[in-house]
Design a protein around this motif. Structure first.
Motif, PDB file in Angstrom:
ATOM      1  N   ILE A 173       3.289  -0.041 -13.500  1.00  0.00           N
ATOM      2  CA  ILE A 173       2.965   0.993 -12.886  1.00  0.00           C
ATOM      3  C   ILE A 173       4.059   1.855 -12.223  1.00  0.00           C
ATOM      4  N   VAL A 174       4.644   0.928 -11.375  1.00  0.00           N
ATOM      5  CA  VAL A 174       5.492   1.484 -10.337  1.00  0.00           C
ATOM      6  C   VAL A 174       6.780   1.833 -11.362  1.00  0.00           C
ATOM      7  N   LEU A 175       7.265   1.256 -12.285  1.00  0.00           N
ATOM      8  CA  LEU A 175       8.332   1.561 -13.310  1.00  0.00           C
ATOM      9  C   LEU A 175       8.061   2.963 -13.754  1.00  0.00           C
ATOM     10  N   ALA A 176       6.814   3.194 -14.019  1.00  0.00           N
ATOM     11  CA  ALA A 176       6.484   4.586 -14.595  1.00  0.00           C
ATOM     12  C   ALA A 176       6.554   5.637 -13.738  1.00  0.00           C
ATOM     13  N   ALA A 194       3.437   5.326  -5.867  1.00  0.00           N
ATOM     14  CA  ALA A 194       3.782   5.004  -7.132  1.00  0.00           C
ATOM     15  C   ALA A 194       2.492   5.288  -8.307  1.00  0.00           C
ATOM     16  N   ALA A 195       1.553   4.918  -7.973  1.00  0.00           N
ATOM     17  CA  ALA A 195       0.559   5.078  -9.087  1.00  0.00           C
ATOM     18  C   ALA A 195       0.254   6.585  -9.212  1.00  0.00           C
ATOM     19  N   ASN A 196       0.083   7.258  -7.886  1.00  0.00           N
ATOM     20  CA  ASN A 196       0.437   8.935  -8.222  1.00  0.00           C
ATOM     21  C   ASN A 196       1.249   9.381  -9.082  1.00  0.00           C
ATOM     22  N   LEU A 197       2.694   9.108  -8.897  1.00  0.00           N
ATOM     23  CA  LEU A 197       3.751   9.622  -9.652  1.00  0.00           C
ATOM     24  C   LEU A 197       3.764   9.006 -11.080  1.00  0.00           C
ATOM     25  N   ALA A 198       3.275   7.667 -11.434  1.00  0.00           N
ATOM     26  CA  ALA A 198       2.992   7.364 -12.605  1.00  0.00           C
ATOM     27  C   ALA A 198       2.099   8.245 -13.415  1.00  0.00           C
ATOM     28  N   ALA A 199       0.976   8.373 -12.770  1.00  0.00           N
ATOM     29  CA  ALA A 199       0.131   9.403 -13.759  1.00  0.00           C
ATOM     30  C   ALA A 199       0.809  10.516 -14.268  1.00  0.00           C
ATOM     31  N   GLN A 200       1.543  11.366 -13.227  1.00  0.00           N
ATOM     32  CA  GLN A 200       2.141  12.567 -13.709  1.00  0.00           C
ATOM     33  C   GLN A 200       3.412  12.238 -14.666  1.00  0.00           C
ATOM     34  N   ARG A 201       3.975  11.097 -14.425  1.00  0.00           N
ATOM     35  CA  ARG A 201       5.126  10.869 -15.384  1.00  0.00           C
ATOM     36  C   ARG A 201       5.300   9.791 -16.404  1.00  0.00           C
ATOM     37  N   PRO A 243      13.739   5.467  -8.551  1.00  0.00           N
ATOM     38  CA  PRO A 243      14.226   4.143  -8.413  1.00  0.00           C
ATOM     39  C   PRO A 243      14.355   3.214  -7.357  1.00  0.00           C
ATOM     40  N   LEU A 244      14.103   4.200  -6.113  1.00  0.00           N
ATOM     41  CA  LEU A 244      13.810   3.480  -4.728  1.00  0.00           C
ATOM     42  C   LEU A 244      12.552   2.830  -4.696  1.00  0.00           C
ATOM     43  N   LEU A 245      11.571   3.062  -5.282  1.00  0.00           N
ATOM     44  CA  LEU A 245      10.052   2.632  -5.045  1.00  0.00           C
ATOM     45  C   LEU A 245      10.339   1.368  -5.997  1.00  0.00           C
ATOM     46  N   ILE A 246      10.942   1.301  -7.144  1.00  0.00           N
ATOM     47  CA  ILE A 246      10.859  -0.043  -7.943  1.00  0.00           C
ATOM     48  C   ILE A 246      11.905  -0.931  -7.018  1.00  0.00           C
ATOM     49  N   GLU A 247      12.965  -0.440  -6.439  1.00  0.00           N
ATOM     50  CA  GLU A 247      13.910  -1.669  -5.670  1.00  0.00           C
ATOM     51  C   GLU A 247      12.990  -2.036  -4.548  1.00  0.00           C
ATOM     52  N   LEU A 248      12.259  -1.131  -3.772  1.00  0.00           N
ATOM     53  CA  LEU A 248      11.313  -1.860  -2.723  1.00  0.00           C
ATOM     54  C   LEU A 248      10.326  -2.916  -3.371  1.00  0.00           C
ATOM     55  N   ILE A 302       0.542  -1.119   0.058  1.00  0.00           N
ATOM     56  CA  ILE A 302      -0.025  -0.061  -0.073  1.00  0.00           C
ATOM     57  C   ILE A 302       0.936   1.159   0.116  1.00  0.00           C
ATOM     58  N   ALA A 303       1.997   1.209   0.830  1.00  0.00           N
ATOM     59  CA  ALA A 303       2.809   2.457   0.963  1.00  0.00           C
ATOM     60  C   ALA A 303       3.642   2.735  -0.166  1.00  0.00           C
ATOM     61  N   ILE A 304       3.973   1.711  -0.992  1.00  0.00           N
ATOM     62  CA  ILE A 304       4.888   1.754  -2.222  1.00  0.00           C
ATOM     63  C   ILE A 304       3.970   1.965  -3.430  1.00  0.00           C
ATOM     64  N   GLU A 305       2.827   1.228  -3.398  1.00  0.00           N
ATOM     65  CA  GLU A 305       2.257   1.513  -4.784  1.00  0.00           C
ATOM     66  C   GLU A 305       1.207   2.701  -4.983  1.00  0.00           C
ATOM     67  N   THR A 306       0.626   2.884  -3.793  1.00  0.00           N
ATOM     68  CA  THR A 306      -0.058   4.114  -3.813  1.00  0.00           C
ATOM     69  C   THR A 306       0.790   5.438  -4.211  1.00  0.00           C
TER      70      THR A 306
END
Length: 222
Positions: A148-151, A104-111, A155-160, A98-102
């Motif tokens: 989604i996390v890649l997007a 990540a989804a927010n950032l992926a929508a922007q990036r 790099p820390l989010l994908i590593e986690l 939840i902590a990571i992907e929530t």
């Protein structure tokens, strides 16, 4: 003052220093006393103190600054990450997701880039096809969430995310086997809505959908 009673001396000295740091003898950023002060307190020689300091420096607790001394950089020595992940239960794993992907989804929508969005669509389509075997479905689901996390371009989010994947995979397989069903159309539709939020660059909606999906999974696992 507790003193070292058994070998190996450097290991015991390191543990005594760590206990004192945990107890608050030296706060974060504080400079340790010199070897001549610490050695008699610990009941060892100066060379043993130096080795104990090297051990704690290697664990990230202390750092030596040339000409300045030894300073506290952490208040405890963390366990190896793999050990923590391995013993985590299903609920703990999902809460970490939840902590990571929530976010990540927010950032992926922007990036996200057009090519990354295409990769998400392919991963979601593959997820929809993998509904006959639990292991294949879990792997396809993981691939979609990872896209989604890649997007998110963090790099820390994908590593986690990647470091949690082996334990998360095991937990998901166990949970779905216990539930006895998986891959329903409603579940696939939930993932499609998440993808659409990312495609529309709606970070708030993407984060909310990701969180809602994982919270429901956590509740189902308890």
């Amino acid at each position: 003052m507790d003193q070292v009673r058994r070998a190996p001396l450097a290991d015991q000295a390191a543990e005594l220093l760590l206990e004192r740091i945990r107890a608050g003898s030296w706060p974060l950023g504080a400079k340790l006393p010199g070897e001549t002060t610490l050695a008699p307190q610990l009941g060892v020689g100066r060379s043993t103190v130096r080795e104990a300091i090297r051990q704690l420096a290697g664990r990230g607790v202390l750092t030596s600054r040339q000409g300045a001394g030894v300073f506290v950089t952490a208040l405890d020595a963390p366990e190896p990450w793999e050990t923590v992940v391995h013993r985590a239960d299903v609920t703990t794993v999902i809460e970490a997701r939840i902590a990571i992907e929530t976010e990540a989804a927010n950032l992926a929508a922007q990036r996200r880039t057009p090519s990354e969005l295409r990769a998400m669509r392919r991963a979601l389509a593959e997820r929809g096809l993998r509904r006959s075997r639990i292991e294949e479905h879990v792997d396809a689901d993981t691939a979609f969430h990872r896209s989604i996390v890649l997007a998110a371009h963090n790099p820390l989010l994908i590593e986690l995310f990647d470091s949690l994947t082996p334990r998360s995979r095991q937990a998901m397989i166990e949970m779905l086997r216990a539930r006895g069903r998986f891959g329903e159309d409603t579940d696939q539709d939930d993932h499609l809505r998440l993808l659409e939020a990312v495609a529309e660059r709606d970070g708030d909606a993407a984060a909310a959908l990701s969180r809602a999906h994982l919270v429901a999974m956590r509740e189902a696992s308890s």
